[in-house]
Motif scaffolding. Structure first.
Motif, PDB file in Angstrom:
ATOM      1  N   PRO A 179      -7.513  -2.565   3.294  1.00  0.00           N
ATOM      2  CA  PRO A 179      -7.155  -0.230   2.191  1.00  0.00           C
ATOM      3  C   PRO A 179      -7.585   0.671   2.888  1.00  0.00           C
ATOM      4  O   PRO A 179      -9.207   0.679   2.656  1.00  0.00           O
ATOM      5  CB  PRO A 179      -6.749  -1.315   1.133  1.00  0.00           C
ATOM      6  CG  PRO A 179      -7.553  -2.619   0.764  1.00  0.00           C
ATOM      7  CD  PRO A 179      -7.898  -2.659   1.924  1.00  0.00           C
ATOM      8  N   PHE A 183      -8.749   0.290  -4.619  1.00  0.00           N
ATOM      9  CA  PHE A 183      -7.777  -0.875  -4.728  1.00  0.00           C
ATOM     10  C   PHE A 183      -7.778  -1.385  -5.785  1.00  0.00           C
ATOM     11  O   PHE A 183      -8.478  -1.787  -7.016  1.00  0.00           O
ATOM     12  CB  PHE A 183      -8.587  -1.743  -3.590  1.00  0.00           C
ATOM     13  CG  PHE A 183      -8.349  -2.793  -3.441  1.00  0.00           C
ATOM     14  CD1 PHE A 183      -7.246  -3.700  -2.633  1.00  0.00           C
ATOM     15  CD2 PHE A 183      -8.936  -4.432  -4.103  1.00  0.00           C
ATOM     16  CE1 PHE A 183      -7.176  -4.957  -2.473  1.00  0.00           C
ATOM     17  CE2 PHE A 183      -8.580  -5.556  -3.805  1.00  0.00           C
ATOM     18  CZ  PHE A 183      -7.709  -5.660  -3.040  1.00  0.00           C
ATOM     19  N   SER A 236       0.316  -1.305   0.285  1.00  0.00           N
ATOM     20  CA  SER A 236       0.068  -0.411   0.190  1.00  0.00           C
ATOM     21  C   SER A 236       0.957   1.145  -0.241  1.00  0.00           C
ATOM     22  O   SER A 236       2.194   1.376   0.489  1.00  0.00           O
ATOM     23  CB  SER A 236      -0.992   0.162   1.211  1.00  0.00           C
ATOM     24  OG  SER A 236      -1.887  -1.326   1.191  1.00  0.00           O
ATOM     25  N   LYS A 251      -3.553   7.166  -3.687  1.00  0.00           N
ATOM     26  CA  LYS A 251      -3.300   6.566  -2.208  1.00  0.00           C
ATOM     27  C   LYS A 251      -4.037   4.908  -2.147  1.00  0.00           C
ATOM     28  O   LYS A 251      -5.405   5.334  -3.113  1.00  0.00           O
ATOM     29  CB  LYS A 251      -4.082   6.877  -0.533  1.00  0.00           C
ATOM     30  CG  LYS A 251      -2.781   6.456   0.095  1.00  0.00           C
ATOM     31  CD  LYS A 251      -3.964   6.913   1.645  1.00  0.00           C
ATOM     32  CE  LYS A 251      -3.700   5.472   2.521  1.00  0.00           C
ATOM     33  NZ  LYS A 251      -4.196   5.855   3.849  1.00  0.00           N
ATOM     34  N   THR A 294      -3.873   0.114  -2.770  1.00  0.00           N
ATOM     35  CA  THR A 294      -3.159  -0.958  -2.284  1.00  0.00           C
ATOM     36  C   THR A 294      -3.138  -1.481  -3.570  1.00  0.00           C
ATOM     37  O   THR A 294      -3.633  -1.509  -4.441  1.00  0.00           O
ATOM     38  CB  THR A 294      -4.194  -1.860  -1.204  1.00  0.00           C
ATOM     39  OG1 THR A 294      -3.646  -1.389  -0.480  1.00  0.00           O
ATOM     40  CG2 THR A 294      -3.519  -2.756  -1.644  1.00  0.00           C
TER      41      THR A 294
END
Length: 415
Positions: free
Chosen positions: A379, A383, A240, A299, A301
């Motif tokens: 997460p 994703f 991540s 941001k 994963t």
């Protein structure tokens, strides 16, 4: 049944840059800039080489039904670029057009190759990148000094005259390739035909550690879906952080840097409602550039399979389909090699290796051009889980120059 393929492309050039001191994927992104300004011919060569890489990718993908495909257009281009210096007339024009070098004179082509090879080497202390070229004329065969000299000057090619009748001649050539690829490309040349007179060989080696490495403790056995109904187990890595990312209704794209962020792997995961082959066929220079322009930091994963793959292929049919068929037949004109011609390309052999794991990526490739005489946890953010076929690219981030591009439909990993 989907074929499983990895198609890793290295095309001609990687242009890299400096960066800041970010140490975490959650920190601000590293920013790249060129170590110097490209010349006009270098910029043309960078742009046209992307076209060659994508077209070669699509040609191999179309013609090869193998489960795994792994090639390096950079290696192919280097080997054919040296050969181009021996071509004449229509053979020269067709080879030049196939390599997408239409906008450059011969002098510009050679100068751009040389200056960009110089630029590529030793730019990132945390990434190993090596290029080696060699020309192996049959001992005693008359070769014009000008042909050897131009390739030594611009491609740094080694001159390696060899008695092809020696019982260990094949081993000598294979040992050179193995040495230049750190033992990753072995036993590439299988035999030397009686009428073979020259081999032009390129070898490339790449080893880069991830800027932000995966935690091996998070790697688990997961399912990889070769079709919506069929799956195979794979070793799935997980990380991540803050990544370059793009998504629309047809594609997810993310970018994972190596070393000081001068190299990166860019992954393309098509939506589940389209096949990987349809996506590959749809690629062109414009959509390619647009994808990279649309990347922005987010941001999220990433889950990616570990890989270890080898590939070997005779590229004759692919290159013929791309427009240089004349070079493979009796009408070929390579008179700038020996002064009189009677030569043709009999084989373009390509062999490659790639390993992707928690630490980084190791890749190698070699190309042989054979010339013969005519007989005449939850997460946040996005994703991205790569559990179905996807595309990935290792690239230089400043100019979006392709280093490697891969298609994965059934990831494999062996200890």
């Amino acid at each position: 049944m989907f074929k499983m393929q990895l198609f890793l492309i290295i095309i001609l050039f990687y242009l890299f840059a400096s960066c800041n001191t970010s140490t975490s994927p959650l920190d601000s992104a590293k920013k790249s800039q060129l170590p110097r300004t490209l010349s006009s011919s270098e910029q043309i060569l960078v742009n046209t080489s992307q076209n060659f890489g994508l077209k070669l990718f699509q040609s191999v993908n179309e013609l090869d039904s193998s489960d795994n495909i792994f090639i390096s257009p950079l290696s192919v281009s280097m080997a054919l670029g040296m050969t181009l210096n021996g071509a004449n007339g229509q053979t020269y024009e067709d080879m030049k057009n196939t390599l997408e070098l239409n906008g450059l004179s011969e002098q510009q082509i050679n100068e751009a190759y040389k200056s960009l090879i110089d630029l590529l080497l030793n730019l990132d202390e945390k990434v190993i990148f090596e290029i080696a070229n060699s020309i192996w004329p049959k001992k005693g065969y008359p070769v014009l000094p000008s042909f050897m000299e131009v390739n030594q000057t611009y491609f740094y090619s080694e001159a390696k005259p060899l008695d092809f009748a020696r019982s260990d001649a094949v081993d000598i050539i294979n040992n050179w390739i193995s040495e230049k690829t750190h033992g990753k490309i072995e036993n590439m040349l299988d035999y030397i035909p009686e009428d073979a007179v020259m081999y032009l060989i390129n070898a490339i080696y790449f080893k880069g550690t991830w800027t932000y490495q995966f935690d091996a403790d998070l790697t688990n056995t997961e399912n990889f879906y070769t079709t919506p109904q069929n799956f195979n187990p794979c070793q799935m890595m997980k990380i991540s952080g803050n990544w370059l990312y793009y998504q629309d209704d047809k594609i997810q794209i993310t970018d994972l840097p190596y070393g000081d962020s001068l190299y990166s792997m860019t992954v393309f995961l098509p939506s589940a409602d389209q096949t990987i082959d349809d996506f590959v066929a749809s690629l062109n220079a414009d959509t390619w550039d647009n994808y990279f322009q649309d990347l922005a930091y987010k941001k999220g994963t990433i889950m990616m399979p570990k890989l270890k793959l080898d590939y070997k292929k005779l590229l004759n049919d692919m290159l013929i389909n791309m427009g240089m068929g004349i070079a493979f037949g009796g009408s070929a004109d390579f008179s700038r090699i020996n002064g009189y011609g009677n030569l043709f390309i009999s084989r373009v052999i390509h062999q490659s290796f790639v390993q992707v794991d928690e630490e980084g990526t190791e890749a190698a490739a070699a190309t042989i051009v054979e010339l013969r005489e005519t007989s005449g946890t939850g997460p946040t953010g996005f994703f991205l889980r790569m559990d179905r076929p996807y595309i990935f690219v290792i690239r230089e981030r400043t100019n979006n120059t392709i280093l490697f591009i891969g298609k994965i439909s059934k990831p494999q990993w062996t200890e």
